[in-house]
Every structure is written in C-alpha cells, then in structure tokens.
Design a protein around this motif. Structure first.
Motif, short mmCIF file in Angstrom:
data_model
loop_
_atom_site.label_atom_id
_atom_site.label_comp_id
_atom_site.label_asym_id
_atom_site.label_seq_id
_atom_site.Cartn_x
_atom_site.Cartn_y
_atom_site.Cartn_z
N GLU A 409 -7.13 22.78 9.41
CA GLU A 409 -6.37 23.80 10.06
C GLU A 409 -5.72 24.95 9.53
O GLU A 409 -5.48 25.94 9.54
CB GLU A 409 -5.58 23.02 11.23
CG GLU A 409 -6.35 22.39 12.17
CD GLU A 409 -5.28 21.53 12.86
OE1 GLU A 409 -4.21 21.47 12.55
OE2 GLU A 409 -5.69 20.77 13.79
N VAL A 410 -5.23 24.43 8.21
CA VAL A 410 -4.55 25.24 7.19
C VAL A 410 -5.57 26.35 6.89
O VAL A 410 -5.01 27.67 6.75
CB VAL A 410 -3.95 24.61 5.88
CG1 VAL A 410 -3.53 25.53 5.02
CG2 VAL A 410 -2.68 23.75 6.48
N GLY A 411 -6.64 26.13 6.33
CA GLY A 411 -7.66 27.04 6.20
C GLY A 411 -8.20 28.11 7.33
O GLY A 411 -8.32 28.83 7.02
N ALA A 412 -8.30 27.36 8.34
CA ALA A 412 -8.60 28.25 9.63
C ALA A 412 -7.51 29.23 9.88
O ALA A 412 -7.86 30.50 10.13
CB ALA A 412 -8.97 27.22 10.65
N ALA A 413 -6.30 28.75 9.66
CA ALA A 413 -5.05 29.69 10.11
C ALA A 413 -5.14 31.00 8.98
O ALA A 413 -4.62 32.09 9.26
CB ALA A 413 -3.82 28.97 9.88
#
Length: 422
Positions: A409-413
């Motif tokens: 999710e950090v990468g998607a954000a």
C-alpha cells in the motif's frame, strides 16, 4: 470392466480416464485386454493365473506397434505356456534384466501413471511430478543413455550424464508450444541424476533388477534459492501492481500474484485453489493435496480480501479461473515478469515471493518452527489438522500478511501521489 471383442475400431474408441487406468477386455480370449492411461497410451495386456494359482498381469505391447490380431495371437501363446506349467511374467522379468535405459524409462512411466509405483509418503507419484520426469527423460536421459543396458551401467556412466547435461550437451529448443531452450545447467543435471537413480531403484524394488548398478552416484550440490524481496522492493512491487491495475493487466493474474505475496503459498497451490476449499470465517484453506499431502493452511484477512474480490465463472470451481474451460489460471509467472519489469527489479520468481513471506515472518520475530508451519512444509512438527483452531499460528500468518499488505500500500500510495502531482 467392459467386455467386447477387441477390434481396431473398439480400441481406437477407448477414451482415457481422468486418473488411474481403464481396461477393455476381450470376449474371445479370456484375460486379454487393452489398457489406456490418462496420457492416452494404449497397451495390450494379459491377466491370468500361473501354475501356483497366483494372479499375474503382463504387458504384451503397445497398440500401434502391435495390431489387435498380433497381440491376441501373442496372448494365446502366453496362455498356452501357462497350460504347460510356465509363467510368462517370470520370463518377462528375466528378459528385463537386459532392458535398456529407454525401455526401463518407458516401463516406469506406464507403471507410475497407472498408480503402481509409490513415491513420497508411500503414495502414487503425482501426475505433475511424472510430467517433469518425462520431460527430463525425453530431453536429457534418453539422448545420453537410452541405448545402454541398465544392468551394465556404472556410477561413472550416470555421473558423466550429469556432467553432460550441466555442460549443455543436450540443450535444444523446447517443443509443445513452449518458448526458449532446454539449456541444461547444474540444477537440471542434478535432477536428471535423481530421476534415473529413482527409476532404477523402483525397477530393483519391483524385481526387474537384482542390484542397483549405480547406487552411490553423487549429485551436484544444488544452489539454494535465497533471493527475497527487500522492504524497498516490496514497496516498488506495490507501486507496479497499482500501475498494472490501471493499465488493463489481467485482474485474475494480479489476484494470484497478490495472493502469493500475502500467503507464502506455492505457485501451484494459489493457482489451483478452489472456492470450496476456502473457509473465510475460520481463516484457513483446506488443500486436498499439496507437495506435502493434504493440508489445512491458515490465511489472513488481507489475502482473503483478494480472494473474495475475484469474479466467479459459472461452472468453474477455481478462485482464479481460466477464461476458457473449467480449469485454473496458470500463467502467473508471466504476469510476475511484467510487473517486475514495471518495478525495475529482476531475479524474481514465484518462489521468491514465498521466501519473502517467510523472511518477513522471521523479521517479525516468529520462530523457525512457526514459519515452517505457516509455509506448509511437510517435515514440520505442527499437526496440520489443528491449524484452524491454532490461534497463535493464525495470528502469525495475519501479522505477516498485514505487514506485506502495508508495504504494498505504501508503494501504491506513491503512485497516486505522483499522478496527482503530474
């Protein structure tokens, strides 16, 4: 079992079973029949009782090499020898002492696919394992040793075969719709030696050989796969997955990929998973068969969310269904390659994702025994049947899965931030 007078037409019409074997018995010669395996291989057989009253079954020959009439004539000759007090099965065993490697490999594949040879855990060898054995046999073993008489092989012979495979002597273009080349290498060479040693061992166990002529041959040491994704790489993969979702990557493929990341399951386990096996309330998946046999494996909420988001196809029982037919999606490796290319990372396989799950669990402080249970290793000392009530193990899986989901999710954000700034 069905009976009919065997003719070319009746044998041609014999359909392969889903598993095991099917036999069409002849009404003219008692005990004479045509057997077909799931692979489609058709063999003439003869079943009889020897002079001691013991039931025997022998192979007469392959359909196509022998006609029905030729095979029936041979069956009559064998039965005549039984009346005279002989046992054709014993004659076959004596003849097999002079079997070539190619002939013994052929015997092994027929018997193993019929379920007559036991492998790990004293169970019939799986079809997927036999497919890999057959590939190694046809690509490497037979070209190098096929004409050699098994009983005359030496340790030096099979170790030389291993060296030849490692050095690419049997490298060739793949067939059957697969791309690239079968190039050999140390890993393939070691597995080829293991395959031929196992075949000879089974032949000795079944009485085809008095001794194992190559026992003690040394396998090349395999290079342990230690590649895992770093925290930064997991985040990069999360960004790439989000981008792939926006750009029409196959959602089923991405679902399998995310499930592998969030569970540590083997590629085959995730791809072949069926909806009926998933118990979302209990937090586990009941696999009827895995590399280690039937297992009940814990699964966390993050992975269940991915599974429950998959569209169902009527008539297809799989969580990740193929677009055609009733089988599972089977090309997650190709999707992983595309996503990794987007992420700018290399050297990643489905096994890398499994190793990453175990490594993250280790970093969270879980013991090696717990991690082995999480990954479903057959040699673990945790009783698989109790996973669904083992809250400690379920918690370990959930914490590991949640941590990987957080990094994704950090990468998607980051992708979302970049797109908003553009």
């Amino acid at each position: 079992m069905p009976t009919v007078k065997l003719t070319k037409r009746s044998v041609d019409g014999l359909l392969p079973p889903a598993k095991g074997q099917a036999v069409l018995w002849d009404t003219e010669v008692r005990g004479f029949g045509a057997r077909i395996l799931p692979s489609g291989t058709k063999t003439f057989i003869l079943q009889y009782r020897n002079p001691e009253g013991i039931q025997r079954r022998i192979n007469i020959g392959r359909y196509g090499i022998l006609t029905v009439d030729q095979a029936r004539d041979q069956a009559k000759l064998h039965l005549a020898s039984v009346i005279q007090g002989e046992d054709p099965a014993d004659e076959n065993r004596r003849a097999r002492k002079g079997m070539t490697v190619a002939e013994m490999c052929d015997w092994y594949l027929i018997e193993a696919r019929a379920g007559n040879i036991l492998g790990r855990l004293n169970r019939p060898i799986k079809a997927s394992s036999l497919d890999m054995d057959e590939s190694r046999i046809k690509t490497h073993i037979i070209p190098l040793l096929g004409k050699r008489v098994v009983a005359q092989l030496s340790i030096a012979d099979v170790e030389q075969m291993q060296s030849d495979v490692k050095n690419g002597k049997t490298a060739k273009a793949r067939t059957g719709g697969r791309g690239g080349k079968a190039t050999g290498g140390a890993g393939v060479a070691s597995r080829c030696l293991g395959t031929i040693q196992a075949i000879i061992g089974h032949a000795k166990h079944k009485g085809l050989l008095a001794n194992h002529p190559t026992q003690g041959a040394k396998k090349l040491a395999s290079k342990k796969r230690t590649r895992r994704l770093s925290v930064a790489e997991i985040e990069m993969l999360g960004k790439a997955i989000a981008y792939a979702e926006q750009n029409h990557e196959n959602p089923v493929a991405l679902g399998v990929l995310q499930t592998l990341l969030l569970t540590g399951y083997r590629r085959e386990e995730a791809q072949a998973m069926q909806s009926a096996w998933v118990n979302a309330t209990g937090g586990f998946v009941s696999f009827p068969d895995t590399k280690g046999g039937a297992q009940v494996r814990a699964i966390g909420p993050a992975a269940l969310k991915v599974i429950q988001s998959q569209a169902e196809i009527v008539g297809n029982p799989h969580v990740f269904p193929s677009e055609a037919g009733s089988g599972p999606y089977t090309a997650v490796s190709s999707c992983l390659d595309r996503v990794c290319k987007l992420a700018g990372i290399s050297g990643v396989t489905p096994h890398t994702l499994r190793h990453t799950f175990g490594s993250i669990a280790g970093e969270l402080g879980f013991s090696e025994l717990t991690i082995r249970a999480m990954l479903g290793h057959a040699s673990q000392n945790v009783t698989q049947d109790y996973i669904h009530i083992d809250e400690a193990l379920k918690l370990a899986v959930q914490r590991t899965s949640d941590e990987i989901a957080r990094l994704l999710e950090v990468g998607a954000a980051r992708l979302q931030t970049m797109q908003q700034a553009a």
